[in-house]
Write a protein that holds these residues in place. Structure first.
Motif, PDB file in Angstrom:
ATOM      1  N   THR A   1     -50.928 -55.783  -9.747  1.00  0.00           N
ATOM      2  CA  THR A   1     -50.838 -55.338  -8.362  1.00  0.00           C
ATOM      3  C   THR A   1     -52.214 -54.895  -7.888  1.00  0.00           C
ATOM      4  N   PRO A   2     -52.785 -55.522  -6.872  1.00  0.00           N
ATOM      5  CA  PRO A   2     -54.111 -55.122  -6.397  1.00  0.00           C
ATOM      6  C   PRO A   2     -54.092 -53.712  -5.832  1.00  0.00           C
ATOM      7  N   LYS A   3     -55.244 -53.052  -5.898  1.00  0.00           N
ATOM      8  CA  LYS A   3     -55.348 -51.672  -5.446  1.00  0.00           C
ATOM      9  C   LYS A   3     -56.494 -51.509  -4.449  1.00  0.00           C
ATOM     10  N   PRO A   4     -56.412 -52.170  -3.322  1.00  0.00           N
ATOM     11  CA  PRO A   4     -57.509 -52.086  -2.352  1.00  0.00           C
ATOM     12  C   PRO A   4     -57.530 -50.756  -1.629  1.00  0.00           C
ATOM     13  N   ARG A   5     -58.676 -50.418  -1.085  1.00  0.00           N
ATOM     14  CA  ARG A   5     -58.808 -49.247  -0.229  1.00  0.00           C
ATOM     15  C   ARG A   5     -59.886 -49.531   0.803  1.00  0.00           C
TER      16      ARG A   5
ATOM     17  N   CYS B   1     -68.402 -44.310  -4.809  1.00  0.00           N
ATOM     18  CA  CYS B   1     -68.866 -44.316  -6.199  1.00  0.00           C
ATOM     19  C   CYS B   1     -70.111 -43.454  -6.341  1.00  0.00           C
ATOM     20  N   GLY B   2     -69.954 -42.334  -7.035  1.00  0.00           N
ATOM     21  CA  GLY B   2     -71.090 -41.482  -7.293  1.00  0.00           C
ATOM     22  C   GLY B   2     -71.770 -41.847  -8.598  1.00  0.00           C
ATOM     23  N   SER B   3     -72.826 -41.131  -8.909  1.00  0.00           N
ATOM     24  CA  SER B   3     -73.566 -41.373 -10.131  1.00  0.00           C
ATOM     25  C   SER B   3     -72.663 -41.197 -11.349  1.00  0.00           C
TER      26      SER B   3
ATOM     27  N   GLY C   1     -61.800 -45.693  -6.285  1.00  0.00           N
ATOM     28  CA  GLY C   1     -61.624 -47.125  -6.104  1.00  0.00           C
ATOM     29  C   GLY C   1     -62.645 -47.991  -6.793  1.00  0.00           C
ATOM     30  N   CYS C   2     -63.616 -47.385  -7.476  1.00  0.00           N
ATOM     31  CA  CYS C   2     -64.698 -48.171  -8.081  1.00  0.00           C
ATOM     32  C   CYS C   2     -64.173 -49.070  -9.195  1.00  0.00           C
TER      33      CYS C   2
END
Length: 431
Positions: A116-120, A125-127, A134-135
């Motif tokens: 199941t795809p999990k788009p947002r 995305c932090g360090s 969502g990364c």
């Protein structure tokens, strides 16, 4: 898998970025260093001696502009139709290592038809994946789209093609932005996998993909602006970003973006892998203003002795080095498919030497005290197959250590970032 780190930044869009230039910038070294042979160097894939042991000024790079093809070849991102046909023939015949590589791929979660795809809308995305909003989902859905596209081509089972389309459609319907400090790298990693999947589906699937135009709009509007102007971070960032930009440009048939990304790629590759012919110090990217030996050594992780095959991140760790070398091989492979064979240029030589040098120590040889203070952090990853096939298989270079490492790691799986199934697609592939 941790990201290459940068200081945390506010999760806002950063437009425009400074472009990585390709003009010659004259810089002078404060000091010059002699070359020094390291134990194990002869066991790497050594190049013929080019001299260069005399003192030399710090050199920067003039990248050769690689023109986009007059007509793009499809599918043409990392893997061609001929290469896909070769892999399919081998799997169908039950030949090794392709059969086991295919089994590894189809047995992974990436090939699951129930995924199941999990788009947002916004991927933050932090360090070092902190925060990770969502990364991982984006990267893994992109790899899954590529995985199921490969499975479609080999089996001709439409369920796989439809799953790949489902994943691409889910993200293109929702995604609007990437934010925080690792946004460029995240965009590069996911943006490397998406066009591989899209190229196979659009140009080989006999069914319909009604939303292919919307997917193209996502690549053009969300991904390309984030990566096309490059990065002055560690070299694996910009190499991965240019891999994505070039792959996206092929899918979009965008010649201007292809040329811009390729020029940046040539500049960064020359600044990432050292050759003795570069002089006493490595080449540099002009926009980084590394105009003294002290600055260069600091940027090269404190390494002040340079030998052929060393990379800018060798003394950081082999994992990040593997990201950079993998991106170089992917771009070289895409360029070859599109009609310009970079393997016969300095790009190929740097890739050959970089793979051989790292393979020597990845296989277990103890580093000398002059290399990374006598300690290396291994973990190169499944990144040698594409370059080894091109340089040893097609061009006939002796690459003893790279061969040993490649064969030891077969079948090569995925690094869960942007590398996947390269034993299947490239092992012994003459096409």
């Amino acid at each position: 898998m941790p990201y290459a780190s940068t200081p945390a930044r506010s999760p806002r869009r950063r437009r425009p970025r400074h472009s990585v230039g390709v003009a010659v910038v004259s810089v002078v070294a404060a000091l010059v260093a002699g070359f020094m042979a390291w134990p194990g160097a002869e066991q790497a894939d050594a190049a013929p001696s080019t001299g260069g042991k005399k003192a030399a000024a710090v050199s920067s790079i003039t990248a050769e502009k690689a023109a986009a093809p007059s007509a793009f070849v499809h599918p043409g991102v990392t893997v061609s139709r001929g290469q896909l046909d070769f892999a399919r023939e081998k799997v169908t015949a039950g030949a090794q290592p392709w059969k086991s590589a295919y089994g590894q791929m189809t047995g992974s979660t990436y090939a699951s038809l129930s995924r199941t795809p999990k788009p947002r809308a916004v991927v933050e995305c932090g360090s070092y994946s902190d925060p990770n909003h969502g990364c991982t989902d984006e990267r893994e859905d992109a790899i899954a789209a590529y995985t199921t596209a490969l499975a479609w081509y080999i089996t001709r089972d439409e369920r796989y093609a439809k799953k790949s389309i489902e994943l691409m459609d889910a993200w293109s319907a929702v995604l609007k932005d990437h934010t925080n400090s690792n946004a460029p790298l995240q965009t590069g990693w996911a943006g490397s996998s998406w066009p591989r999947a899209a190229e196979i589906i659009k140009h080989t699937y006999t069914g319909t993909w009604a939303n292919s135009g919307r997917f193209a709009t996502m690549l053009r509007g969300v991904y390309l602006p984030e990566i096309i102007n490059g990065s002055n971070s560690n070299g694996n960032w910009e190499l991965s970003m240019m891999e994505a930009a070039i792959g996206i440009s092929v899918f979009l048939e965008d010649k201007a973006s292809y040329d811009k990304a390729m020029a940046t790629f040539r500049t960064r590759t020359a600044a990432y892998v050292y050759l003795a012919s570069d002089g006493a110090l490595p080449k540099t990217v002009p926009s980084q203003h590394l105009d003294t030996r002290e600055k260069i050594v600091k940027y090269w992780q404190g390494q002040g002795t340079f030998t052929t095959g060393l990379t800018q991140e060798t003394c950081r760790d082999f994992t990040h080095t593997g990201y950079g070398l993998s991106a170089i091989s992917h771009v070289a492979e895409t360029s070859r498919i599109q009609g310009e064979d970079l393997y016969g240029t300095d790009v190929g030589e740097r890739l050959r030497q970089g793979l051989g040098f790292q393979a020597t120590y990845e296989l277990g040889e103890a580093p000398p005290a002059s290399l990374c203070k006598g300690t290396v952090h291994r973990g190169l990853g499944p990144v040698t197959e594409v370059g080894y096939n091109a340089l040893a298989g097609r061009l006939g270079h002796a690459m003893t250590n790279t061969r040993k490492l490649t064969e030891r790691n077969r079948p090569a799986g995925s690094n869960n970032l942007f590398v996947a199934w390269e034993t299947l697609t490239h092992a012994g592939n003459p096409r």
